[in-house]
Design an enzyme around this catalytic site. Structure first.
Site, PDB file in Angstrom:
ATOM      1  N   GLY A   1       0.758  -1.245   0.000  1.00  0.00           N
ATOM      2  CA  GLY A   1       0.000   0.000   0.000  1.00  0.00           C
ATOM      3  C   GLY A   1       0.785   1.290   0.000  1.00  0.00           C
ATOM      4  O   GLY A   1       0.195   2.363  -0.144  1.00  0.00           O
TER       5      GLY A   1
ATOM      6  N   CYS B   1     -14.136   3.673 -28.255  1.00  0.00           N
ATOM      7  CA  CYS B   1     -15.449   4.306 -28.339  1.00  0.00           C
ATOM      8  C   CYS B   1     -16.104   4.409 -26.968  1.00  0.00           C
ATOM      9  O   CYS B   1     -17.095   3.734 -26.679  1.00  0.00           O
ATOM     10  CB  CYS B   1     -16.329   3.516 -29.301  1.00  0.00           C
ATOM     11  SG  CYS B   1     -15.515   3.302 -30.876  1.00  0.00           S
TER      12      CYS B   1
ATOM     13  N   ARG C   1      -5.973   3.093 -15.519  1.00  0.00           N
ATOM     14  CA  ARG C   1      -6.043   3.863 -14.272  1.00  0.00           C
ATOM     15  C   ARG C   1      -6.731   5.230 -14.395  1.00  0.00           C
ATOM     16  O   ARG C   1      -7.525   5.581 -13.537  1.00  0.00           O
ATOM     17  CB  ARG C   1      -4.650   4.007 -13.646  1.00  0.00           C
ATOM     18  CG  ARG C   1      -4.008   2.650 -13.277  1.00  0.00           C
ATOM     19  CD  ARG C   1      -2.715   2.813 -12.502  1.00  0.00           C
ATOM     20  NE  ARG C   1      -2.946   3.395 -11.208  1.00  0.00           N
ATOM     21  CZ  ARG C   1      -2.741   4.654 -10.901  1.00  0.00           C
ATOM     22  NH1 ARG C   1      -2.207   5.475 -11.768  1.00  0.00           N
ATOM     23  NH2 ARG C   1      -3.038   5.095  -9.701  1.00  0.00           N
TER      24      ARG C   1
ATOM     25  N   GLY D   1       3.600  -3.449  -3.849  1.00  0.00           N
ATOM     26  CA  GLY D   1       3.401  -3.597  -5.289  1.00  0.00           C
ATOM     27  C   GLY D   1       3.819  -2.319  -5.988  1.00  0.00           C
ATOM     28  O   GLY D   1       4.933  -2.176  -6.503  1.00  0.00           O
TER      29      GLY D   1
END
Ligand SMILES: *Cc1c(COP(=O)(O)O)cnc(C)c1O
Length: 417
Positions: free
Chosen positions: A239, A342, A312, A275
């Site tokens: 985190g 689209c 993201r 991560g």
């Protein structure tokens, strides 16, 4: 610090001009810097040198085999959330005794695969899951090492989609029921309780929520000791955030110091599951400007990458810096940078001040190494883009661009058509 820098107005990754890679692999593509990955992993790992610890990189942030292999050679373990990630980890050479398995919805086939692989432990998220793991272990005539993932109920002050350790989130077991679940686990025939686990959320920019969570978990460990349950592994999850824009997250040294200070003397091994902080700034997505156009209200730059390649911005409204691969003296303008898909949600930046782009110009979406390729899809039947790893003056395509053939692989027409 990362290794994407300008030399004579041209962006390099380490010692390779990005333009050179683009000429060879076409656009768009991801690049990862080996030196940055190595430095980030080692800095994080080294920050915890004072205490027995294991860094289990969170595979979901970037699960390319070359990336996982690099961390394995640096002594790292892996935090997985699926059978697919276990398969990748083992293929990449991660030792099973350094793999922890998280996630709220582990299927029986995945649990059995992990048991047969003899992973370090399962981070259990519910009583039913605990029973299922016990039954699987019984069937395979083995024992399952487990930790319970407790929900520490702290507010990580991050984006609601990536906060996980609050009462309203689906993750973990509430503290009140954690003790009774541990007691139940004690009675199960094929379960060995080895740890306790929590994970507060992602992209945290302060140490306080981690310390709060740790304090709560420590309280639980004391209560468990009284029940004769001894914890060997304390898994604090991942985190830690990175700088995308103007965030100032703690350095891993400060993060580690805050945690180690709160820990005190510990008779167990600390597990960490970083991560983003390891891979985020070690990767960029390079894309080409296709067109520029103007509506009444806005300028648009249309690039050849899209939300299927990097989700993201669409998903979290996340910020990625956009930098030209070749710096030219062009006046800045304000534009939306969008992809060809689209969907109005297919954008990388809105109302962003940029040097004016012309068709054919390459730009780099910075800090795209985490939750970039790993989240990509084939939406709009777009072949997924290649991933390239750079080391010094060398580079290697660590995942090829998909082709139209791979797009339809596995599809077939039924005989009744
Ligand atoms: C996503 C996740 C991580 C990694 O989170 P980062 O913010 O990328 O460090 C670690 N542990 C668990 C259980 C996760 O779900």
């Amino acid at each position: 610090m990362h290794h994407f820098e300008y030399r004579d107005n041209e962006m390099f990754c380490e010692d390779v001009p990005i333009l050179k890679i683009a000429k060879e692999v076409g656009t768009p593509f991801y690049i990862y810097s080996h030196a940055t990955l190595t430095r980030h992993f080692s800095a994080f790992d080294g920050a915890f040198n004072e205490v027995p610890h294991l860094v289990c990189f969170s595979a979901k942030a970037n699960s390319n085999l070359a990336v996982l292999n690099l961390f394995a050679t640096l002594g790292g373990g892996l935090d997985i959330v699926s059978g697919g990630e276990l398969y990748r980890g083992l293929k990449a050479g991660v030792l099973p005794e350094k793999i922890v398995y998280s996630g709220v919805g582990k299927r029986i086939d995945e649990i059995e695969y992990a048991l047969k692989s003899n992973i370090l432990m399962f981070n259990i998220e519910s009583f039913q899951e605990l029973e299922t793991v016990n039954r699987c272990a019984e069937r395979l005539n083995t024992r399952a090492r487990i930790a319970l993932r407790v929900n520490p109920d702290v507010d990580p002050k991050t984006h609601p989609y990536i906060s996980t350790g609050m009462k309203k989130n689906k993750f973990g077991i509430n503290r009140e029921v954690a003790i009774s679940t541990y007691k139940a686990a004690q009675k199960l025939s094929n379960i060995d309780i080895v740890g306790i686990d929590c994970h507060v959320g992602s992209q945290l920019t302060e140490t306080a929520p981690f310390v709060d969570a740790l304090r709560k978990v420590k309280g639980l460990i004391t209560d468990l000791e009284k029940l004769g349950i001894h914890i060997q592994y304390l898994d604090l999850g991942g985190g830690l955030g990175i700088t995308y824009d103007e965030e100032v997250p703690p350095h891993p040294d400060d993060y580690a110091r805050a945690i180690v200070q709160e820990l005190g003397e510990i008779p167990f091994t600390l597990i960490l599951e970083p991560g983003r902080v390891i891979v985020g700034n070690a990767g960029v997505l390079v894309t080409k400007c296709l067109y520029a156009k103007k509506s009444d209200k806005k300028n648009f730059v249309i690039v050849d990458a899209a939300m299927n390649d990097l989700a993201r911005p669409s998903l979290y409204d996340a910020y990625h810096a956009i930098q030209p691969v070749i710096q030219r003296k062009r006046p800045p303008f304000v534009a939306d940078v969008v992809g060809p898909i689209c969907e109005s949600g297919d954008f990388f930046a809105r109302d962003r001040k940029l040097p004016k782009c012309e068709p054919g110009d390459l730009v780099a979406l910075m800090s795209a190494g985490a939750y970039g390729f790993a989240m990509s899809s084939n939406y709009n039947s777009r072949p997924r883009i290649p991933e390239v790893m750079v080391k010094g003056d060398r580079f290697h395509v660590v995942r090829e661009r998909e082709t139209y053939e791979t797009l339809i692989q596995g599809e077939s027409l039924p005989s009744f058509l």
